[in-house]
Design a protein around this motif. Structure first.
Motif, short mmCIF file in Angstrom:
data_model
loop_
_atom_site.label_atom_id
_atom_site.label_comp_id
_atom_site.label_asym_id
_atom_site.label_seq_id
_atom_site.Cartn_x
_atom_site.Cartn_y
_atom_site.Cartn_z
N PRO A 199 0.93 -1.25 -0.04
CA PRO A 199 0.06 0.01 0.16
C PRO A 199 0.88 1.22 -0.15
O PRO A 199 1.84 1.27 0.27
N VAL A 219 1.46 4.59 1.80
CA VAL A 219 1.52 5.19 3.30
C VAL A 219 2.04 6.50 3.07
O VAL A 219 3.31 6.71 3.12
N ALA A 232 -4.20 -1.58 4.42
CA ALA A 232 -4.66 -0.55 5.29
C ALA A 232 -5.65 -1.19 6.15
O ALA A 232 -6.45 -2.14 5.78
N HIS A 247 -2.03 1.17 9.38
CA HIS A 247 -1.63 0.02 8.50
C HIS A 247 -0.93 -1.23 9.18
O HIS A 247 -0.76 -1.25 10.44
N THR A 297 1.14 -3.01 13.73
CA THR A 297 0.47 -2.01 13.11
C THR A 297 1.35 -0.71 13.24
O THR A 297 2.11 -0.59 14.01
#
Length: 575
Positions: free
Chosen positions: A350, A352, A379, A385, A448
């Motif tokens: 992803p 970020v 996400a 994330h 996370t």
């Protein structure tokens, strides 16, 4: 390893490492044959005078070096794959084995062809290793000098050649490498030239390899290689018949002097002209179901012409080559399927905002190009994330299937409760893994990543039996995050799993990785972790992609057959 004789040594050969050959003793030092002593890891610890002069190396260039990496080559001067080297495997296994007519690098970069014998060797009760003898392959020379002529093969020689053919060809699953080995087995022992034509799966003909023995080395003639005309259905010419699977036959320049009956006959006529071959034998290479190609052995400098008595040996060789090529092609088809599967299994990372992120996956060298190592990043909310890395036991298609199930379950559990702590999600996953047959056991880290009000990023993680994350500051300080360590998945044991938070300073690199990056059969895990930490610290200033590439290149043990997964992120500068 102690190469000065002043240390105590531990379970491998060590001793005085000077040109005097003190470790060898006077008998081996005075031998005309090259003798090299290696420890049980394949590192050179001593060499006699014949070895140093024959290989053109001073002992300072030999001592402490890996014998295989420094000296052993294929016919093109390339280092042979470590795990496919019969010589290296004999050293590591402590067995007595020999090989004929293989290539070794001299100090000036030239190649020399020698036969070898490996025998276990001990120097004291607690020091073991091996003796490697290197000697010239046996060849005959006609009276009055001139061109070398292979000594006539005895029945024992033929059996030894067939045994070596089986060993050499079945120990590789790479088609190109198998062809090179086939040429090296037959030239110059049986001929001056080896020509290998292969049929593709589309029934097209490709002249895959043309090799000439010239000035003591094998020379690949790329100008004579390439696509060939199609196989004619009715042609009686030797190569056409061989490619249709007919019996082997003799050939010579006169065979192709008449009007050609096909494009293949034209190419064969050109081959005889270009190579100067006066005699050749041609045999089909048959697989279990189909004809795979044909082998042509030719003589140009060697005066004796081939006769019908040479055909049975050639057919025995091509029969073994056919089985090996069949296996190699099957493996490559499986590898292609595996690579396609792997591309679909590994996720897109992803974006970020402000955070750099990259990943790497390197398959196990001799598995099916897929395995149980994996990474993931996705996400959870607008501001957080999930990051994960794991390792399912094994590195084959079964492990990959298990890995896909674990990764998909992890995503489902994490998305269903995006505010849950990592330990709660991993506990739920552990309960589910017990019902997945393809996952006997697994390790993983779930973390996370989220920004704080002070513009610094926070990492919260739990560790299920996995190697610890590595934190590297921009100024080159590196430390492992050893907290939050719990038991691995699949044990059936229920224990609380901890979570730990840490604040990531600006321009900090976090590295998640699997054990293939640090584990080695010849060193402890602590050694591998310290090696990774030091290299990562030295690369802290590099861009993140270069950081990962160089870390793989410099840190991954050369004797590790496991796959490797890496997931790395770098926080932005506060400004």
């Amino acid at each position: 390893m102690d190469i000065t004789g002043t240390g105590t040594g531990d379970s491998h050969v060590s001793g005085p490492q000077t040109g005097s050959g003190a470790l060898l003793g006077p008998t081996l030092e005075d031998m005309q044959t090259a003798v090299i002593v290696v420890d049980n890891g394949g590192l050179i610890v001593s060499a006699n005078h014949a070895a140093k002069s024959g290989l053109g190396h001073r002992f300072e260039e030999l001592g402490g070096e890996d014998f295989h990496e420094l000296l052993h080559r294929d016919s093109h001067g390339h280092a042979t794959p470590r795990t496919r080297s019969q010589l290296r495997n004999a050293i590591l296994a402590g067995t007595t084995e020999h090989g004929d007519s293989e290539w070794f690098a001299r100090g000036d970069g030239t190649l020399v062809q020698m036969s070898w014998l490996v025998a276990p060797y001990s120097c004291g009760s607690d020091r073991t290793g091996a003796l490697v003898f290197l000697y010239e392959p046996k060849r005959g020379v006609p009276e009055g000098g001139g061109t070398e002529v292979p000594a006539p093969l005895t029945e024992l020689d033929r059996l030894a050649l067939l045994a070596e053919t089986t060993t050499q060809l079945t120990s590789t699953l790479d088609v190109e490498e198998a062809l090179r080995r086939l040429a090296a087995l037959t030239v110059p022992r049986l001929a001056d030239w080896a020509v290998i034509d292969l049929l593709t799966e589309q029934d097209e003909v490709r002249r895959a390899l043309v090799t000439e023995y010239r000035d003591g080395i094998l020379v690949e003639r790329e100008d004579l290689q390439g696509p060939m005309p199609p196989v004619p259905e009715e042609s009686p010419m030797p190569l056409s018949r061989a490619l249709r699977g007919a019996a082997s036959s003799l050939a010579g320049p006169a065979t192709y002097q008449g009007p050609p009956d096909s494009g293949i006959a034209v190419e064969q006529g050109r081959l005889f002209v270009e190579t100067g071959m006066h005699s050749a034998v041609i045999a089909p290479i048959r697989g279990l179901r189909d004809v795979l190609g044909a082998l042509t052995l030719g003589r140009s400098k060697l005066p004796r012409a081939f006769t019908g008595a040479d055909l049975p040996l050639l057919e025995d060789i091509t029969r073994r080559a056919g089985l090996a090529l069949d296996n190699a092609r099957l493996y490559q088809r499986q590898r292609k399927v595996a690579e396609t599967m792997q591309r679909h299994l590994l996720p897109q990372l992803p974006t970020v905002p402000g955070v750099e992120m990259t990943a790497r996956y390197v398959p196990a060298p001799h598995a099916s190009s897929v395995g149980g190592d994996w990474y993931d990043a996705f996400a959870l909310t607008d501001r957080s994330h999930a990051l994960a890395i794991g390792d399912v036991v094994g590195h084959d298609l079964d492990a990959a299937a298990g890995m896909a199930q674990v990764r998909n379950m992890l995503r489902a559990f994490t998305w269903s409760q995006p505010e849950a702590m990592p330990s709660a999600v991993v506990t739920q996953l552990d309960n589910a893994v017990k019902h997945v047959a393809e996952v006997p056991m697994a390790t993983m880290i779930l973390a996370t990543l989220s920004p704080g009000d002070d513009e610094l990023w926070r990492l919260c993680w739990t560790n299920a039996g996995h190697p610890p994350p590595l934190l590297v500051s921009h100024d080159g300080r590196a430390r492992y995050l050893t907290d939050a360590h719990g038991i691995l998945l699949g044990t059936g044991i229920i224990r609380p799993r901890p979570d730990v938070f840490t604040v990531l300073p600006p321009r900090t690199t976090v590295l998640l990785y699997t054990d293939g990056l640090v584990e080695s059969p010849h060193h402890s895990l602590d050694h591998g972790l310290e090696r990774l930490r030091r290299h990562a610290a030295s690369l802290a200033h590099r861009p993140l992609d270069a950081f990962c590439d160089l870390l793989l290149e410099q840190t991954r043990p050369g004797d590790n057959d496991d796959d490797v997964a890496m997931l790395a992120l770098r926080t932005p500068d506060r400004a």
